[in-house]
Design a protein around this motif. Structure first.
Motif, PDB file in Angstrom:
ATOM      1  N   SER A   1      36.593  -1.647  37.483  1.00 16.43           N
ATOM      2  CA  SER A   1      37.019  -0.249  37.565  1.00 16.43           C
ATOM      3  C   SER A   1      37.811   0.085  36.296  1.00 16.43           C
ATOM      4  O   SER A   1      38.254  -0.812  35.567  1.00 16.43           O
ATOM      5  CB  SER A   1      37.900  -0.026  38.796  1.00 16.43           C
ATOM      6  OG  SER A   1      39.146  -0.688  38.628  1.00 16.43           O
ATOM      7  N   ASP A   2      38.004   1.365  36.033  1.00 16.65           N
ATOM      8  CA  ASP A   2      38.815   1.762  34.883  1.00 16.65           C
ATOM      9  C   ASP A   2      40.233   1.208  35.007  1.00 16.65           C
ATOM     10  O   ASP A   2      40.837   0.803  34.013  1.00 16.65           O
ATOM     11  CB  ASP A   2      38.847   3.281  34.732  1.00 16.65           C
ATOM     12  CG  ASP A   2      37.537   3.829  34.185  1.00 16.65           C
ATOM     13  OD1 ASP A   2      36.751   3.050  33.606  1.00 16.65           O
ATOM     14  OD2 ASP A   2      37.308   5.043  34.336  1.00 16.65           O
ATOM     15  N   GLU A   3      40.752   1.186  36.207  1.00 18.03           N
ATOM     16  CA  GLU A   3      42.094   0.631  36.418  1.00 18.03           C
ATOM     17  C   GLU A   3      42.123  -0.853  36.070  1.00 18.03           C
ATOM     18  O   GLU A   3      43.032  -1.320  35.377  1.00 18.03           O
ATOM     19  CB  GLU A   3      42.548   0.843  37.868  1.00 18.03           C
ATOM     20  CG  GLU A   3      43.956   0.336  38.118  1.00 18.03           C
ATOM     21  CD  GLU A   3      44.420   0.542  39.554  1.00 18.03           C
ATOM     22  OE1 GLU A   3      45.516   0.053  39.866  1.00 18.03           O
ATOM     23  OE2 GLU A   3      43.695   1.166  40.347  1.00 18.03           O
ATOM     24  N   GLN A   4      41.141  -1.612  36.528  1.00 15.00           N
ATOM     25  CA  GLN A   4      41.089  -3.043  36.228  1.00 15.00           C
ATOM     26  C   GLN A   4      40.929  -3.275  34.726  1.00 15.00           C
ATOM     27  O   GLN A   4      41.534  -4.195  34.165  1.00 15.00           O
ATOM     28  CB  GLN A   4      39.926  -3.711  36.969  1.00 15.00           C
ATOM     29  CG  GLN A   4      40.125  -3.806  38.455  1.00 15.00           C
ATOM     30  CD  GLN A   4      38.847  -4.234  39.163  1.00 15.00           C
ATOM     31  OE1 GLN A   4      37.747  -3.795  38.813  1.00 15.00           O
ATOM     32  NE2 GLN A   4      39.000  -5.096  40.156  1.00 15.00           N
TER      33      GLN A   4
ATOM     34  N   ASN B   1      42.002  -1.558  32.291  1.00 13.21           N
ATOM     35  CA  ASN B   1      43.183  -1.185  31.502  1.00 13.21           C
ATOM     36  C   ASN B   1      44.504  -1.703  32.048  1.00 13.21           C
ATOM     37  O   ASN B   1      45.559  -1.242  31.628  1.00 13.21           O
ATOM     38  CB  ASN B   1      43.230   0.344  31.381  1.00 13.21           C
ATOM     39  CG  ASN B   1      42.108   0.865  30.526  1.00 13.21           C
ATOM     40  OD1 ASN B   1      42.117   0.691  29.322  1.00 13.21           O
ATOM     41  ND2 ASN B   1      41.111   1.491  31.146  1.00 13.21           N
ATOM     42  N   THR B   2      44.451  -2.664  32.963  1.00 18.15           N
ATOM     43  CA  THR B   2      45.669  -3.204  33.562  1.00 18.15           C
ATOM     44  C   THR B   2      45.773  -4.697  33.281  1.00 18.15           C
ATOM     45  O   THR B   2      44.777  -5.421  33.347  1.00 18.15           O
ATOM     46  CB  THR B   2      45.655  -2.981  35.093  1.00 18.15           C
ATOM     47  OG1 THR B   2      45.555  -1.574  35.337  1.00 18.15           O
ATOM     48  CG2 THR B   2      46.922  -3.506  35.738  1.00 18.15           C
TER      49      THR B   2
ATOM     50  N   LYS C   1      44.937  -7.332  28.945  1.00 20.12           N
ATOM     51  CA  LYS C   1      44.061  -6.361  29.601  1.00 20.12           C
ATOM     52  C   LYS C   1      42.613  -6.691  29.239  1.00 20.12           C
ATOM     53  O   LYS C   1      42.323  -7.019  28.087  1.00 20.12           O
ATOM     54  CB  LYS C   1      44.378  -4.939  29.147  1.00 20.12           C
ATOM     55  CG  LYS C   1      45.758  -4.455  29.534  1.00 20.12           C
ATOM     56  CD  LYS C   1      45.977  -3.025  29.109  1.00 20.12           C
ATOM     57  CE  LYS C   1      46.190  -2.961  27.610  1.00 20.12           C
ATOM     58  NZ  LYS C   1      46.557  -1.627  27.125  1.00 20.12           N
TER      59      LYS C   1
END
Length: 110
Positions: free
Chosen positions: A28-31, A33-34, A42
């Motif tokens: 996911s975009d969250e994964q 960039n985290t 990241k």
């Protein structure tokens, strides 16, 4: 001229590209960039580093002069971290483009 080694190399690089992009798409975009556990790098950063490595490989295959700062290890490691604002779309395009460039060059080699 096609050779078994060249054909195998091109096939392998194409497979690497396919699986890398497939793995990237699974995040996911969250994964992407985290920092996992708040401390690891990241995924977008180490994917960007892959693009940088691909560009370096292409440069070496072309026998271009190597950047001495990079060869000796940059202090700020700009090539190992995605720049601010770097997006998934840019990353996918850069991964695809860098591997396509290597594949095209290998395909043209004798």
């Amino acid at each position: 001229m096609s050779t078994p080694i060249k054909d195998s190399t091109v096939s392998f690089l194409s497979t690497v590209k396919m699986f890398f992009l497939k793995d990237l798409a699974s995040l996911s975009d969250e994964q992407l960039n985290t920092k996992p556990n708040g401390t690891a790098r990241k995924p977008i950063d180490f994917c960007y580093e892959v693009v940088s490595a691909n560009q370096g490989i292409l440069s070496m295959l072309k026998r271009e002069p190597q950047d001495s700062a990079r060869a000796e290890g940059e202090k700020d490691c700009e090539w190992a971290a995605a720049p601010a604002g770097y997006t998934r779309a840019q990353l996918e395009a850069d991964v695809t483009g860098s591997l396509d460039d290597i594949i095209a060059l290998v395909s043209r080699l004798s």
